[in-house]
Write a protein that holds these residues in place. Structure first.
Motif, PDB file in Angstrom:
ATOM      1  N   TYR A   1     -17.190  -0.708   4.520  1.00  0.00           N
ATOM      2  CA  TYR A   1     -17.839  -0.857   3.222  1.00  0.00           C
ATOM      3  C   TYR A   1     -16.782  -1.351   2.232  1.00  0.00           C
ATOM      4  CZ  TYR A   1     -21.164   2.230   5.565  1.00  0.00           C
ATOM      5  OH  TYR A   1     -22.038   2.787   6.471  1.00  0.00           O
ATOM      6  N   VAL A   2     -17.039  -2.478   1.595  1.00  0.00           N
ATOM      7  CA  VAL A   2     -16.092  -3.065   0.649  1.00  0.00           C
ATOM      8  C   VAL A   2     -16.572  -2.772  -0.768  1.00  0.00           C
ATOM      9  CG1 VAL A   2     -14.973  -5.179  -0.145  1.00  0.00           C
ATOM     10  CG2 VAL A   2     -15.493  -4.886   2.284  1.00  0.00           C
ATOM     11  N   LEU A   3     -15.699  -2.141  -1.564  1.00  0.00           N
ATOM     12  CA  LEU A   3     -16.021  -1.796  -2.945  1.00  0.00           C
ATOM     13  C   LEU A   3     -15.139  -2.595  -3.894  1.00  0.00           C
ATOM     14  CD1 LEU A   3     -16.083   2.107  -2.613  1.00  0.00           C
ATOM     15  CD2 LEU A   3     -17.914   0.490  -2.119  1.00  0.00           C
ATOM     16  N   ASP A   4     -15.667  -2.888  -5.087  1.00  0.00           N
ATOM     17  CA  ASP A   4     -14.847  -3.557  -6.091  1.00  0.00           C
ATOM     18  C   ASP A   4     -14.094  -2.504  -6.903  1.00  0.00           C
ATOM     19  OD1 ASP A   4     -16.534  -2.484  -8.011  1.00  0.00           O
ATOM     20  OD2 ASP A   4     -17.366  -4.396  -8.663  1.00  0.00           O
ATOM     21  N   PRO A   5     -13.240  -2.903  -7.867  1.00  0.00           N
ATOM     22  CA  PRO A   5     -12.459  -1.914  -8.624  1.00  0.00           C
ATOM     23  C   PRO A   5     -13.300  -0.890  -9.375  1.00  0.00           C
ATOM     24  CG  PRO A   5     -11.459  -4.072  -8.865  1.00  0.00           C
ATOM     25  CD  PRO A   5     -12.770  -4.281  -8.160  1.00  0.00           C
TER      26      PRO A   5
ATOM     27  N   ALA B   1     -14.764  -9.036  15.956  1.00  0.00           N
ATOM     28  CA  ALA B   1     -14.465 -10.467  15.987  1.00  0.00           C
ATOM     29  C   ALA B   1     -14.777 -11.110  14.638  1.00  0.00           C
ATOM     30  CB  ALA B   1     -15.276 -11.151  17.090  1.00  0.00           C
ATOM     31  N   GLY B   2     -13.838 -11.914  14.126  1.00  0.00           N
ATOM     32  CA  GLY B   2     -14.037 -12.603  12.856  1.00  0.00           C
ATOM     33  C   GLY B   2     -13.906 -11.719  11.638  1.00  0.00           C
ATOM     34  N   LEU B   3     -13.399 -10.505  11.836  1.00  0.00           N
ATOM     35  CA  LEU B   3     -13.323  -9.555  10.725  1.00  0.00           C
ATOM     36  C   LEU B   3     -12.371 -10.029   9.632  1.00  0.00           C
ATOM     37  CD1 LEU B   3     -14.121  -6.793   9.576  1.00  0.00           C
ATOM     38  CD2 LEU B   3     -12.213  -5.793  10.854  1.00  0.00           C
ATOM     39  N   ASP B   4     -11.266 -10.679  10.023  1.00  0.00           N
ATOM     40  CA  ASP B   4     -10.282 -11.093   9.021  1.00  0.00           C
ATOM     41  C   ASP B   4     -10.877 -12.081   8.027  1.00  0.00           C
ATOM     42  OD1 ASP B   4     -10.554 -12.937  11.038  1.00  0.00           O
ATOM     43  OD2 ASP B   4      -8.416 -13.440  11.168  1.00  0.00           O
ATOM     44  N   GLY B   5     -11.650 -13.054   8.511  1.00  0.00           N
ATOM     45  CA  GLY B   5     -12.272 -14.022   7.610  1.00  0.00           C
ATOM     46  C   GLY B   5     -13.313 -13.387   6.711  1.00  0.00           C
ATOM     47  N   TRP B   6     -14.099 -12.467   7.279  1.00  0.00           N
ATOM     48  CA  TRP B   6     -15.126 -11.778   6.488  1.00  0.00           C
ATOM     49  C   TRP B   6     -14.487 -10.946   5.385  1.00  0.00           C
ATOM     50  CZ3 TRP B   6     -16.222  -6.523   5.780  1.00  0.00           C
ATOM     51  CH2 TRP B   6     -17.444  -6.239   5.156  1.00  0.00           C
ATOM     52  N   LEU B   7     -13.416 -10.221   5.719  1.00  0.00           N
ATOM     53  CA  LEU B   7     -12.740  -9.395   4.724  1.00  0.00           C
ATOM     54  C   LEU B   7     -12.132 -10.239   3.613  1.00  0.00           C
ATOM     55  CD1 LEU B   7     -10.889  -6.579   6.715  1.00  0.00           C
ATOM     56  CD2 LEU B   7     -12.611  -6.286   4.935  1.00  0.00           C
ATOM     57  N   ALA B   8     -11.542 -11.368   3.978  1.00  0.00           N
ATOM     58  CA  ALA B   8     -10.952 -12.242   2.962  1.00  0.00           C
ATOM     59  C   ALA B   8     -12.015 -12.705   1.973  1.00  0.00           C
ATOM     60  CB  ALA B   8     -10.278 -13.442   3.632  1.00  0.00           C
ATOM     61  N   ASP B   9     -13.197 -13.051   2.473  1.00  0.00           N
ATOM     62  CA  ASP B   9     -14.291 -13.477   1.599  1.00  0.00           C
ATOM     63  C   ASP B   9     -14.766 -12.328   0.716  1.00  0.00           C
ATOM     64  OD1 ASP B   9     -16.400 -15.398   0.774  1.00  0.00           O
ATOM     65  OD2 ASP B   9     -17.729 -13.967   1.758  1.00  0.00           O
ATOM     66  N   MET B  10     -14.857 -11.119   1.281  1.00  0.00           N
ATOM     67  CA  MET B  10     -15.302  -9.965   0.506  1.00  0.00           C
ATOM     68  C   MET B  10     -14.317  -9.628  -0.619  1.00  0.00           C
ATOM     69  SD  MET B  10     -18.257  -8.873   1.558  1.00  0.00           S
ATOM     70  CE  MET B  10     -18.609 -10.628   1.703  1.00  0.00           C
ATOM     71  N   LEU B  11     -13.019  -9.754  -0.343  1.00  0.00           N
ATOM     72  CA  LEU B  11     -12.018  -9.449  -1.364  1.00  0.00           C
ATOM     73  C   LEU B  11     -12.084 -10.449  -2.515  1.00  0.00           C
ATOM     74  CD1 LEU B  11      -8.957  -8.419   0.835  1.00  0.00           C
ATOM     75  CD2 LEU B  11     -10.475  -6.934  -0.483  1.00  0.00           C
TER      76      LEU B  11
END
Length: 204
Positions: free
Chosen positions: A66-70, A85-95
């Motif tokens: 779960y990705v939360l903002d500040p 698989a592909g988690l790094d790209g997804w996380l970069a987009d979420m950040l």
């Protein structure tokens, strides 16, 4: 909690702060952290109250990321049942989305007022603006001293504005349902205040 193909370095990339929720008490959480050799912060979640809350909001049950903002708002969710698989790209987009197009800034000096960014979504703003355009409006008033007659009056030389008062209880509750879950935690964190009253909302 196990590493399960998750790369701890990927989770912490891009300056993300990682907290891992483990259903159970602190003893269970500590044991799983040690067994997995997990480098990130681990938090116990007795009764799975937090993880069940996230699952209820997102429709995706743990194990998940779960990705939360500040402001602690949910930006994105990814279930881990299908692997990482592909988690790094997804996380970069979420950040990127979590930054909302601007770098995080720490306010060093401010008046005793709380600024909460993005308390309303764009569609909320469009709805409120529509109420002002299409509904009845009253001339804006100001409080005046006894020398001017006292009370609340329309004073064009001081304030010239038309206000829409949100007197419809159904509409008022709709706005409260959006604002209170976002404002109350921020007010509590900043001022340790719990006693809330709400005046009639007005749009001007």
């Amino acid at each position: 909690m196990t590493s399960g193909g998750l790369d701890p370095a990927v989770l912490g990339a891009g300056g993300a702060l990682v907290a891992t929720l483990v259903p159970g008490d602190t003893t269970v959480a500590a044991a799983q952290k040690e067994a997995a050799g997990w480098p990130h912060r681990v938090m116990a979640d007795p009764g799975s109250e937090i993880t069940n809350g996230f699952a209820g909001l997102s429709g995706i049950a743990a194990p998940a990321i779960y990705v939360l903002d500040p402001n602690q708002r949910l930006i994105g969710v990814r279930g881990l049942g299908g692997g990482a698989a592909g988690l790094d790209g997804w996380l970069a987009d979420m950040l990127i989305q979590a930054r909302h197009g601007r770098d995080q800034a720490v306010v060093q000096r401010a008046a005793p007022a709380l600024l909460v960014p993005r308390a309303l979504e764009p569609e909320d703003c469009a709805w409120l603006i529509g109420l002002w355009h299409n509904g009845p409006r009253d001339d804006g008033t100001v409080a005046v001293g006894s020398s001017a007659g006292g009370g609340v009056q329309v004073v064009p030389t001081t304030k010239r504005r038309e206000d829409y008062y949100l007197r419809d209880k159904t509409l008022e509750q709709k706005l409260l349902d959006r604002l209170m879950p976002r404002l109350v935690p921020e007010v509590s964190k900043a001022f340790h205040f719990e006693g809330y009253t709400v005046e009639t909302f007005k749009i001007g």
